[in-house]
Design a protein around this motif. Structure first.
Motif, PDB file in Angstrom:
ATOM      1  N   ARG A 205      51.678 106.311 -53.350  1.00  0.00           N
ATOM      2  CA  ARG A 205      52.588 106.190 -54.484  1.00  0.00           C
ATOM      3  C   ARG A 205      52.463 104.830 -55.184  1.00  0.00           C
ATOM      4  NH1 ARG A 205      56.483 110.313 -55.558  1.00  0.00           N
ATOM      5  NH2 ARG A 205      56.967 109.009 -57.348  1.00  0.00           N
ATOM      6  N   PRO A 206      52.487 103.693 -54.459  1.00  0.00           N
ATOM      7  CA  PRO A 206      52.330 102.410 -55.154  1.00  0.00           C
ATOM      8  C   PRO A 206      50.970 102.278 -55.850  1.00  0.00           C
ATOM      9  CG  PRO A 206      53.231 102.084 -52.960  1.00  0.00           C
ATOM     10  CD  PRO A 206      52.789 103.501 -53.022  1.00  0.00           C
ATOM     11  N   VAL A 207      49.910 102.719 -55.197  1.00  0.00           N
ATOM     12  CA  VAL A 207      48.588 102.638 -55.801  1.00  0.00           C
ATOM     13  C   VAL A 207      48.509 103.531 -57.038  1.00  0.00           C
ATOM     14  CG1 VAL A 207      46.137 103.180 -55.448  1.00  0.00           C
ATOM     15  CG2 VAL A 207      47.431 102.000 -53.655  1.00  0.00           C
ATOM     16  N   LEU A 208      49.139 104.701 -56.971  1.00  0.00           N
ATOM     17  CA  LEU A 208      49.131 105.624 -58.106  1.00  0.00           C
ATOM     18  C   LEU A 208      49.770 104.977 -59.332  1.00  0.00           C
ATOM     19  CD1 LEU A 208      48.636 108.442 -59.271  1.00  0.00           C
ATOM     20  CD2 LEU A 208      50.878 109.126 -58.368  1.00  0.00           C
ATOM     21  N   ALA A 209      50.864 104.273 -59.139  1.00  0.00           N
ATOM     22  CA  ALA A 209      51.518 103.621 -60.273  1.00  0.00           C
ATOM     23  C   ALA A 209      50.589 102.627 -60.946  1.00  0.00           C
ATOM     24  CB  ALA A 209      52.802 102.927 -59.800  1.00  0.00           C
ATOM     25  N   VAL A 210      49.858 101.868 -60.149  1.00  0.00           N
ATOM     26  CA  VAL A 210      48.912 100.900 -60.702  1.00  0.00           C
ATOM     27  C   VAL A 210      47.768 101.614 -61.427  1.00  0.00           C
ATOM     28  CG1 VAL A 210      47.260  99.088 -60.123  1.00  0.00           C
ATOM     29  CG2 VAL A 210      49.481  99.160 -58.977  1.00  0.00           C
ATOM     30  N   MET A 211      47.242 102.673 -60.837  1.00  0.00           N
ATOM     31  CA  MET A 211      46.130 103.397 -61.439  1.00  0.00           C
ATOM     32  C   MET A 211      46.552 104.038 -62.759  1.00  0.00           C
ATOM     33  SD  MET A 211      44.449 105.120 -58.016  1.00  0.00           S
ATOM     34  CE  MET A 211      42.967 105.732 -58.836  1.00  0.00           C
ATOM     35  N   ARG A 212      47.748 104.580 -62.813  1.00  0.00           N
ATOM     36  CA  ARG A 212      48.224 105.163 -64.072  1.00  0.00           C
ATOM     37  C   ARG A 212      48.365 104.088 -65.143  1.00  0.00           C
ATOM     38  NH1 ARG A 212      52.986 109.439 -62.200  1.00  0.00           N
ATOM     39  NH2 ARG A 212      51.589 111.115 -61.479  1.00  0.00           N
TER      40      ARG A 212
ATOM     41  N   GLY B  13      42.792 114.237 -59.242  1.00  0.00           N
ATOM     42  CA  GLY B  13      43.468 114.579 -57.997  1.00  0.00           C
ATOM     43  C   GLY B  13      44.813 115.247 -58.171  1.00  0.00           C
ATOM     44  N   TYR B  14      45.070 115.854 -59.332  1.00  0.00           N
ATOM     45  CA  TYR B  14      46.339 116.486 -59.690  1.00  0.00           C
ATOM     46  C   TYR B  14      47.448 115.476 -59.946  1.00  0.00           C
ATOM     47  CZ  TYR B  14      44.083 120.731 -57.956  1.00  0.00           C
ATOM     48  OH  TYR B  14      43.208 121.766 -57.734  1.00  0.00           O
ATOM     49  N   VAL B  15      47.162 114.182 -59.818  1.00  0.00           N
ATOM     50  CA  VAL B  15      48.214 113.166 -59.916  1.00  0.00           C
ATOM     51  C   VAL B  15      47.932 112.102 -60.974  1.00  0.00           C
ATOM     52  CG1 VAL B  15      48.882 113.438 -57.495  1.00  0.00           C
ATOM     53  CG2 VAL B  15      47.152 111.738 -58.095  1.00  0.00           C
ATOM     54  N   LEU B  16      46.767 112.146 -61.572  1.00  0.00           N
ATOM     55  CA  LEU B  16      46.316 111.041 -62.423  1.00  0.00           C
ATOM     56  C   LEU B  16      45.486 111.596 -63.573  1.00  0.00           C
ATOM     57  CD1 LEU B  16      46.016 107.849 -62.598  1.00  0.00           C
ATOM     58  CD2 LEU B  16      43.870 108.165 -61.337  1.00  0.00           C
ATOM     59  N   GLY B  17      45.440 110.849 -64.678  1.00  0.00           N
ATOM     60  CA  GLY B  17      44.499 111.177 -65.737  1.00  0.00           C
ATOM     61  C   GLY B  17      45.153 111.642 -67.020  1.00  0.00           C
ATOM     62  N   ARG B  18      44.345 111.674 -68.076  1.00  0.00           N
ATOM     63  CA  ARG B  18      44.755 112.102 -69.409  1.00  0.00           C
ATOM     64  C   ARG B  18      43.499 112.477 -70.174  1.00  0.00           C
ATOM     65  NH1 ARG B  18      45.266 106.808 -72.443  1.00  0.00           N
ATOM     66  NH2 ARG B  18      47.037 107.653 -73.595  1.00  0.00           N
ATOM     67  N   PRO B  19      43.625 113.236 -71.249  1.00  0.00           N
ATOM     68  CA  PRO B  19      42.421 113.665 -71.974  1.00  0.00           C
ATOM     69  C   PRO B  19      41.522 112.516 -72.420  1.00  0.00           C
ATOM     70  CG  PRO B  19      44.309 114.939 -72.704  1.00  0.00           C
ATOM     71  CD  PRO B  19      44.849 113.872 -71.796  1.00  0.00           C
ATOM     72  N   GLU B  20      42.125 111.363 -72.761  1.00  0.00           N
ATOM     73  CA  GLU B  20      41.331 110.247 -73.268  1.00  0.00           C
ATOM     74  C   GLU B  20      40.245 109.786 -72.303  1.00  0.00           C
ATOM     75  OE1 GLU B  20      45.041 110.269 -75.691  1.00  0.00           O
ATOM     76  OE2 GLU B  20      44.491 110.696 -73.615  1.00  0.00           O
ATOM     77  N   MET B  21      40.437 110.015 -70.994  1.00  0.00           N
ATOM     78  CA  MET B  21      39.440 109.565 -70.028  1.00  0.00           C
ATOM     79  C   MET B  21      38.120 110.327 -70.183  1.00  0.00           C
ATOM     80  SD  MET B  21      41.161 111.203 -66.593  1.00  0.00           S
ATOM     81  CE  MET B  21      39.854 110.892 -65.423  1.00  0.00           C
ATOM     82  N   ASP B  22      38.169 111.521 -70.804  1.00  0.00           N
ATOM     83  CA  ASP B  22      36.959 112.316 -71.014  1.00  0.00           C
ATOM     84  C   ASP B  22      36.584 112.409 -72.488  1.00  0.00           C
ATOM     85  OD1 ASP B  22      36.617 112.846 -68.308  1.00  0.00           O
ATOM     86  OD2 ASP B  22      37.814 114.673 -68.362  1.00  0.00           O
ATOM     87  N   ASP B  23      37.053 111.454 -73.295  1.00  0.00           N
ATOM     88  CA  ASP B  23      36.777 111.481 -74.730  1.00  0.00           C
ATOM     89  C   ASP B  23      35.286 111.611 -75.037  1.00  0.00           C
ATOM     90  OD1 ASP B  23      39.222 111.493 -76.009  1.00  0.00           O
ATOM     91  OD2 ASP B  23      39.350 109.318 -76.213  1.00  0.00           O
TER      92      ASP B  23
ATOM     93  N   GLY C 217      36.643 124.853 -68.408  1.00  0.00           N
ATOM     94  CA  GLY C 217      35.884 123.975 -67.528  1.00  0.00           C
ATOM     95  C   GLY C 217      36.661 122.726 -67.183  1.00  0.00           C
ATOM     96  N   GLY C 218      36.232 122.052 -66.124  1.00  0.00           N
ATOM     97  CA  GLY C 218      36.874 120.816 -65.726  1.00  0.00           C
ATOM     98  C   GLY C 218      36.160 120.187 -64.547  1.00  0.00           C
ATOM     99  N   ALA C 219      36.527 118.938 -64.258  1.00  0.00           N
ATOM    100  CA  ALA C 219      35.912 118.184 -63.174  1.00  0.00           C
ATOM    101  C   ALA C 219      36.963 117.793 -62.149  1.00  0.00           C
ATOM    102  CB  ALA C 219      35.230 116.923 -63.718  1.00  0.00           C
ATOM    103  N   SER C 220      36.588 117.835 -60.868  1.00  0.00           N
ATOM    104  CA  SER C 220      37.448 117.424 -59.766  1.00  0.00           C
ATOM    105  C   SER C 220      38.712 118.287 -59.740  1.00  0.00           C
ATOM    106  CB  SER C 220      37.753 115.929 -59.881  1.00  0.00           C
ATOM    107  OG  SER C 220      38.364 115.443 -58.719  1.00  0.00           O
ATOM    108  N   ALA C 221      39.906 117.671 -59.822  1.00  0.00           N
ATOM    109  CA  ALA C 221      41.114 118.491 -59.879  1.00  0.00           C
ATOM    110  C   ALA C 221      41.113 119.369 -61.119  1.00  0.00           C
ATOM    111  CB  ALA C 221      42.352 117.606 -59.867  1.00  0.00           C
ATOM    112  N   GLY C 222      40.482 118.895 -62.203  1.00  0.00           N
ATOM    113  CA  GLY C 222      40.333 119.730 -63.385  1.00  0.00           C
ATOM    114  C   GLY C 222      39.472 120.945 -63.114  1.00  0.00           C
ATOM    115  N   GLY C 223      38.473 120.782 -62.236  1.00  0.00           N
ATOM    116  CA  GLY C 223      37.691 121.937 -61.814  1.00  0.00           C
ATOM    117  C   GLY C 223      38.508 122.880 -60.956  1.00  0.00           C
ATOM    118  N   GLY C 224      39.390 122.320 -60.116  1.00  0.00           N
ATOM    119  CA  GLY C 224      40.274 123.167 -59.325  1.00  0.00           C
ATOM    120  C   GLY C 224      41.234 123.950 -60.206  1.00  0.00           C
TER     121      GLY C 224
END
Length: 326
Positions: free
Chosen positions: A26-33, A88-98, A156-163
């Motif tokens: 949880r703490p690491v997720l906040a930083v990554m977001r 990982g179902y917990v992180l990310g947004r469309p901009e990361m795959d622009d 289509g998708g990658a990683s959790a997006g693939g799931g």
């Protein structure tokens, strides 16, 4: 350095050394977001028009933001791809795959729609999947306005997006409202039972390790992963009957935590009569194509799945050449 001492592909050995071994909590997720939101805006090629649109969400839920990428040089109706980002179902947004989505649009001459789905643990299953389904329904409902061929829409998708892509293929099959023609599964996150395995060589995993996998699945499912039962459509690999799903392409590296679960799913698709083209990249770790964008092995990998999309969306080569962006 021999393969036994270094299992990674020669193009990826330096990147593998530099990737920090971080487990998502949880703490690491906040930083990554936070860091994800600081990502600088992408510079798009002039040939691609990018817009943000809010579309109707699932019943009782907020609208879903989608990001569209349209080639300016293509005339007439085009195929389309609904793209689902990883994290990982917990992180990310469309901009990361622009850049990836813009490349799909420019190289293939298609409309790409990338989904900003809600994230766990704040929004566990089924919220992320239902957001993706809502975006796909909108795409099908707006084909005339968007200039899209309804019989040529892939997911289509990658990683959790693939799931989520695999789960979306199953969900659309069961609901029968919309029918994507193809599913592109880039090292997909398919099976929560991998979190319980004790026979894996955990030293070779980069980008996504077993600790992060436990956190991701626990957040998404709202319970400990690997249990006896999970809700329908929550874990794609748990589905018993895979018949009737769209044809697939699946790619994964030998140093990816998801290697075994991905190949097992591909074999089950084939056994169920679903064509599945499989690419295994020796010495590739999870997310290698995003981490080592300029590597030769990345260019080859992306070339393979772009070609798979082209074959699925343009089954007649003459149509493909006519519709390709200039």
């Amino acid at each position: 350095m021999n393969r036994a001492a270094n299992p990674f592909h020669p193009d990826l050995q330096r990147a593998a050394r530099l990737i920090p071994n971080v487990t998502v909590t949880r703490p690491v997720l906040a930083v990554m977001r936070f860091l994800t939101r600081l990502q600088p805006a992408s510079r798009f090629p002039e040939a691609v028009e990018v817009k943000d649109v809010r579309v109707p969400g699932p019943e009782g839920a907020p609208p879903v933001r989608v990001r569209t990428y349209r080639p300016r040089t293509v005339q007439g109706p085009t195929p389309a791809l609904l793209w689902i980002h990883g994290g990982g179902y917990v992180l990310g947004r469309p901009e990361m795959d622009d850049l990836l989505c813009a490349d799909f649009a420019r190289e293939l001459g298609i409309l790409v729609v990338s989904v900003d789905y809600r994230l766990a643990p704040e929004h566990p299953f089924p919220a992320p999947l239902e957001d993706c389904y809502a975006a796909l329904r909108w795409l099908f409902a707006q084909t005339e306005a968007l200039g899209v061929l309804p019989e040529r829409i892939a997911i289509g998708g990658a990683s959790a997006g693939g799931g989520l892509t695999a789960a979306l293929a199953q969900l659309t099959h069961d609901r029968g409202e919309v029918r994507p023609v193809f599913q592109l599964l880039v090292y997909p996150m398919l099976d929560d039972r991998t979190t319980t395995r004790t026979d894996l060589d955990l030293t070779i995993h980069r980008g996504w390790n077993q600790g992060s996998n436990v956190f991701g699945w626990r957040s998404y499912l709202g319970r400990e992963p690997g249990g006896a039962q999970v809700p329908a459509h929550a874990v794609p690999a748990r589905r018993e009957d895979l018949s009737g799903l769209p044809p697939a392409w699946l790619g994964v590296g030998t140093c990816d935590l998801f290697h075994d679960e991905d190949l097992a799913y591909a074999r089950r698709l084939e056994a169920a009569g679903v064509p599945c083209d499989v690419t295994v990249v020796p010495g590739a770790f999870h997310g290698f194509d995003a981490i080592a964008r300029g590597a030769g092995v990345t260019r080859e990998f992306r070339g393979l799945y772009t070609a798979a999309l082209r074959r699925a969306l343009f089954p007649a080569s003459g149509v493909a050449e006519q519709a390709k962006a200039g």
